[in-house]
Scaffold this motif. Structure first.
Motif, PDB file in Angstrom:
ATOM      1  N   SER A  28       0.826  -1.202   0.000  1.00 26.70           N
ATOM      2  CA  SER A  28       0.000   0.000   0.000  1.00 26.70           C
ATOM      3  C   SER A  28       0.866   1.259   0.000  1.00 26.70           C
ATOM      4  N   ASN A  29       1.876   1.288   0.853  1.00 26.06           N
ATOM      5  CA  ASN A  29       2.770   2.455   0.922  1.00 26.06           C
ATOM      6  C   ASN A  29       3.517   2.655  -0.397  1.00 26.06           C
ATOM      7  N   ALA A  30       3.982   1.553  -0.988  1.00 26.98           N
ATOM      8  CA  ALA A  30       4.750   1.652  -2.237  1.00 26.98           C
ATOM      9  C   ALA A  30       3.906   2.201  -3.376  1.00 26.98           C
ATOM     10  N   THR A  31       2.651   1.789  -3.445  1.00 28.09           N
ATOM     11  CA  THR A  31       1.801   2.249  -4.548  1.00 28.09           C
ATOM     12  C   THR A  31       1.135   3.590  -4.248  1.00 28.09           C
ATOM     13  N   ARG A  32       0.658   3.754  -3.047  1.00 30.42           N
ATOM     14  CA  ARG A  32      -0.111   4.950  -2.700  1.00 30.42           C
ATOM     15  C   ARG A  32       0.763   6.173  -2.445  1.00 30.42           C
ATOM     16  N   HIS A  33       1.870   5.973  -1.746  1.00 31.15           N
ATOM     17  CA  HIS A  33       2.689   7.119  -1.338  1.00 31.15           C
ATOM     18  C   HIS A  33       3.964   7.297  -2.160  1.00 31.15           C
ATOM     19  N   ALA A  34       4.580   6.198  -2.586  1.00 30.87           N
ATOM     20  CA  ALA A  34       5.865   6.295  -3.274  1.00 30.87           C
ATOM     21  C   ALA A  34       5.739   6.311  -4.787  1.00 30.87           C
ATOM     22  N   GLY A  35       4.576   5.955  -5.309  1.00 32.23           N
ATOM     23  CA  GLY A  35       4.398   5.928  -6.757  1.00 32.23           C
ATOM     24  C   GLY A  35       5.303   4.928  -7.445  1.00 32.23           C
ATOM     25  N   ALA A  36       5.563   3.815  -6.801  1.00 33.28           N
ATOM     26  CA  ALA A  36       6.472   2.812  -7.353  1.00 33.28           C
ATOM     27  C   ALA A  36       5.889   2.155  -8.600  1.00 33.28           C
ATOM     28  N   SER A  37       6.763   1.882  -9.557  1.00 35.46           N
ATOM     29  CA  SER A  37       6.339   1.145 -10.746  1.00 35.46           C
ATOM     30  C   SER A  37       6.807  -0.304 -10.689  1.00 35.46           C
ATOM     31  N   LYS A  38       7.738  -0.600  -9.795  1.00 34.71           N
ATOM     32  CA  LYS A  38       8.226  -1.965  -9.589  1.00 34.71           C
ATOM     33  C   LYS A  38       8.294  -2.242  -8.091  1.00 34.71           C
ATOM     34  N   ILE A  39       7.797  -3.420  -7.713  1.00 32.96           N
ATOM     35  CA  ILE A  39       7.832  -3.843  -6.315  1.00 32.96           C
ATOM     36  C   ILE A  39       8.261  -5.306  -6.292  1.00 32.96           C
ATOM     37  N   ALA A  43      10.700 -13.688   0.358  1.00 35.74           N
ATOM     38  CA  ALA A  43      10.482 -14.354   1.639  1.00 35.74           C
ATOM     39  C   ALA A  43      11.554 -15.415   1.807  1.00 35.74           C
ATOM     40  N   THR A  44      12.248 -15.377   2.940  1.00 31.91           N
ATOM     41  CA  THR A  44      13.286 -16.364   3.222  1.00 31.91           C
ATOM     42  C   THR A  44      13.160 -16.822   4.670  1.00 31.91           C
ATOM     43  N   GLU A  45      13.745 -17.970   4.947  1.00 32.70           N
ATOM     44  CA  GLU A  45      13.786 -18.448   6.317  1.00 32.70           C
ATOM     45  C   GLU A  45      15.036 -19.274   6.526  1.00 32.70           C
ATOM     46  N   ASP A  46      15.492 -19.296   7.763  1.00 40.60           N
ATOM     47  CA  ASP A  46      16.578 -20.172   8.152  1.00 40.60           C
ATOM     48  C   ASP A  46      16.119 -20.901   9.414  1.00 40.60           C
ATOM     49  N   ASP A  47      17.023 -21.494  10.137  1.00 40.60           N
ATOM     50  CA  ASP A  47      16.633 -22.265  11.319  1.00 40.60           C
ATOM     51  C   ASP A  47      15.995 -21.412  12.411  1.00 40.60           C
ATOM     52  N   GLN A  48      16.332 -20.129  12.448  1.00 39.69           N
ATOM     53  CA  GLN A  48      15.873 -19.287  13.550  1.00 39.69           C
ATOM     54  C   GLN A  48      14.905 -18.175  13.173  1.00 39.69           C
ATOM     55  N   HIS A  49      14.911 -17.731  11.921  1.00 40.25           N
ATOM     56  CA  HIS A  49      14.128 -16.553  11.554  1.00 40.25           C
ATOM     57  C   HIS A  49      13.375 -16.706  10.237  1.00 40.25           C
ATOM     58  N   ILE A  50      12.306 -15.954  10.143  1.00 38.60           N
ATOM     59  CA  ILE A  50      11.567 -15.760   8.907  1.00 38.60           C
ATOM     60  C   ILE A  50      11.744 -14.287   8.538  1.00 38.60           C
ATOM     61  N   ARG A  51      12.103 -14.033   7.281  1.00 37.89           N
ATOM     62  CA  ARG A  51      12.298 -12.657   6.831  1.00 37.89           C
ATOM     63  C   ARG A  51      11.490 -12.423   5.565  1.00 37.89           C
ATOM     64  N   ILE A  52      10.812 -11.312   5.542  1.00 36.19           N
ATOM     65  CA  ILE A  52      10.087 -10.906   4.346  1.00 36.19           C
ATOM     66  C   ILE A  52      10.493  -9.472   4.048  1.00 36.19           C
ATOM     67  N   ALA A  53      10.890  -9.240   2.801  1.00 36.73           N
ATOM     68  CA  ALA A  53      11.313  -7.907   2.388  1.00 36.73           C
ATOM     69  C   ALA A  53      10.458  -7.439   1.214  1.00 36.73           C
ATOM     70  N   VAL A  54      10.148  -6.164   1.227  1.00 35.15           N
ATOM     71  CA  VAL A  54       9.431  -5.530   0.125  1.00 35.15           C
ATOM     72  C   VAL A  54      10.299  -4.356  -0.322  1.00 35.15           C
ATOM     73  N   GLU A  55      10.698  -4.390  -1.595  1.00 36.00           N
ATOM     74  CA  GLU A  55      11.538  -3.342  -2.159  1.00 36.00           C
ATOM     75  C   GLU A  55      10.802  -2.675  -3.305  1.00 36.00           C
ATOM     76  N   ASP A  56      10.925  -1.345  -3.396  1.00 32.38           N
ATOM     77  CA  ASP A  56      10.269  -0.633  -4.492  1.00 32.38           C
ATOM     78  C   ASP A  56      11.212   0.397  -5.096  1.00 32.38           C
ATOM     79  N   ASN A  57      10.838   0.889  -6.264  1.00 27.80           N
ATOM     80  CA  ASN A  57      11.634   1.902  -6.958  1.00 27.80           C
ATOM     81  C   ASN A  57      10.976   3.283  -6.881  1.00 27.80           C
ATOM     82  N   GLY A  58      10.112   3.457  -5.917  1.00 23.28           N
ATOM     83  CA  GLY A  58       9.395   4.731  -5.782  1.00 23.28           C
ATOM     84  C   GLY A  58      10.236   5.800  -5.108  1.00 23.28           C
TER      85      GLY A  58
END
Length: 108
Positions: A28-39, A43-58
Motif C-alpha cells: 500500500s505504501n509503495a503504490t499509494r505514497h511512493a508511486g512505485a512502478s516496480k515492487i 520471503a526467506t527463512e533459516d533455522d531461527q528466523h523468517i524474513r520478508i522484504a518488500v523493495e520498491d523503486n518509488g
C-alpha cells in the motif's frame, strides 16, 4: 507473492496475521505514497528466523517520528509483540526496502 510466502512454515495465527498485514502495508505504501512502478517481495527463512522484504523503486522518504503514519508504528508494535523487528532503508534516488524479521519459535 503467494507462492513465496506460502512456502514458509508459519503455523501460529498471530504470525500469519502479522505477515499478511506487513505485506499489505508495504504494498500500500509503495503504490499509494511512493508511486512505485516496480515492487519486489521476497520471503526467506533459516533455522531461527523468517524474513520478508518488500523493495520498491518509488520515491523514498525520511523517517520522522513526527510524521510516521499509524501503519509503520502499528507494524513495529505487532512485530515487537512477537519478538520480531522491522528494518527500513529508504533513499529518494533508490526507493525503499522494508524488511520484517520474526523468530521462528513465534511462528510455530
Amino acid at each position: 507473492i503467494i507462492s513465496e510466502v506460502g512456502r514458509l512454515d508459519i503455523r501460529a495465527q498471530a504470525a500469519k496475521i502479522c505477515v499478511y498485514r506487513f505485506i499489505q502495508e508495504a504494498l500500500s505504501n509503495a503504490t499509494r505514497h511512493a508511486g512505485a512502478s516496480k515492487i519486489l517481495v521476497t520471503a526467506t527463512e533459516d533455522d531461527q528466523h523468517i524474513r520478508i522484504a518488500v523493495e520498491d523503486n518509488g520515491t523514498g522518504f525520511v523517517r520522522s517520528s513526527d510524521e510516521d503514519g499509524l501503519g509503520l508504528v502499528g507494524l513495529e508494535e505487532r512485530l515487537a509483540g512477537l519478538g520480531g523487528h522491522l528494518d527500513i532503508a529508504s533513499d529518494a534516488q533508490a526507493g525503499t526496502r522494508i524488511c520484517m524479521t520474526l523468530p521462528k519459535r513465534t511462528a510455530e
